[in-house]
Design a protein around this motif. Structure first.
Motif, PDB file in Angstrom:
ATOM      1  N   THR A 105      12.134  10.741 -48.334  1.00 14.00           N
ATOM      2  CA  THR A 105      11.009  11.416 -47.684  1.00 14.00           C
ATOM      3  C   THR A 105      11.338  12.876 -47.383  1.00 14.00           C
ATOM      4  OG1 THR A 105      10.455   9.316 -46.631  1.00 14.00           O
ATOM      5  CG2 THR A 105       9.436  11.286 -45.714  1.00 14.00           C
ATOM      6  N   PHE A 106      12.591  13.154 -47.090  1.00 14.95           N
ATOM      7  CA  PHE A 106      12.988  14.498 -46.680  1.00 14.95           C
ATOM      8  C   PHE A 106      13.565  15.345 -47.810  1.00 14.95           C
ATOM      9  CE2 PHE A 106      13.301  11.759 -42.942  1.00 14.95           C
ATOM     10  CZ  PHE A 106      12.371  12.392 -42.129  1.00 14.95           C
ATOM     11  N   TYR A 107      13.631  14.793 -49.013  1.00 13.60           N
ATOM     12  CA  TYR A 107      14.223  15.515 -50.145  1.00 13.60           C
ATOM     13  C   TYR A 107      13.495  16.825 -50.420  1.00 13.60           C
ATOM     14  CZ  TYR A 107      16.102  16.146 -54.901  1.00 13.60           C
ATOM     15  OH  TYR A 107      16.711  16.637 -56.019  1.00 13.60           O
TER      16      TYR A 107
ATOM     17  N   MET B 192      12.506  19.046 -48.532  1.00 13.02           N
ATOM     18  CA  MET B 192      12.945  20.183 -47.718  1.00 13.02           C
ATOM     19  C   MET B 192      14.011  21.032 -48.426  1.00 13.02           C
ATOM     20  SD  MET B 192      15.310  18.588 -44.745  1.00 13.02           S
ATOM     21  CE  MET B 192      16.798  17.687 -45.121  1.00 13.02           C
TER      22      MET B 192
ATOM     23  N   TYR C 190      23.697  16.133 -46.332  1.00 12.73           N
ATOM     24  CA  TYR C 190      22.786  16.615 -45.300  1.00 12.73           C
ATOM     25  C   TYR C 190      23.066  15.795 -44.055  1.00 12.73           C
ATOM     26  CZ  TYR C 190      19.919  19.694 -48.132  1.00 12.73           C
ATOM     27  OH  TYR C 190      19.472  20.727 -48.900  1.00 12.73           O
TER      28      TYR C 190
END
Length: 124
Positions: free
Chosen positions: A31-33, A35, A24
């Motif tokens: 924290t963004f997993y 998405m 990515y």
């Protein structure tokens, strides 16, 4: 439901996110997993329709990335890890075919081998 990935390839799409190995655009922050996966609303709709809802990320690259287990633990406090082993020769042949198909796909987009640039150098 398999995860979303920007690394679109017919053999990996909707199966592997490659999130924790940096596909990515280098982002690996747990924290963004989230998405990568369907919205909570999707899970609620499945529950209301009395359908089973399972989410997975089947990424073999996590097994060879030493930093991945700690990041997975931070993103998913109680992950279920399933490891499927394959006979090494057929695994390597499969990986080689995937790499060759990826290069052919890039070439079909007009990207020649030079697009990568010099080793260790930035091209953007």
């Amino acid at each position: 439901h398999g995860p979303f990935t920007p690394w679109v390839h017919p053999l990996a799409e909707r199966k592997e996110s490659f999130f924790f190995v940096g596909h990515y655009w280098g982002l690996v922050d747990p924290t963004f997993y989230r998405m990568c996966f369907p919205l909570r609303l999707t899970k609620l709709v499945y529950k209301l329709c009395r359908r089973t809802f399972v989410v997975f990320d089947g990424c073999a690259s996590y097994l060879s990335a030493p930093w991945a287990p700690a990041l997975v633990q931070r993103a998913t406090p109680r992950p279920l890890l399933i490891v499927c082993l394959r006979e090494p020769v057929s695994q390597h042949i499969s990986w080689w075919r995937l790499e060759q198909a990826s290069m052919a796909w890039a070439k079909s987009l007009g990207l020649e081998e030079e697009w990568v640039g010099e080793p260790g150098g930035r091209t953007w």
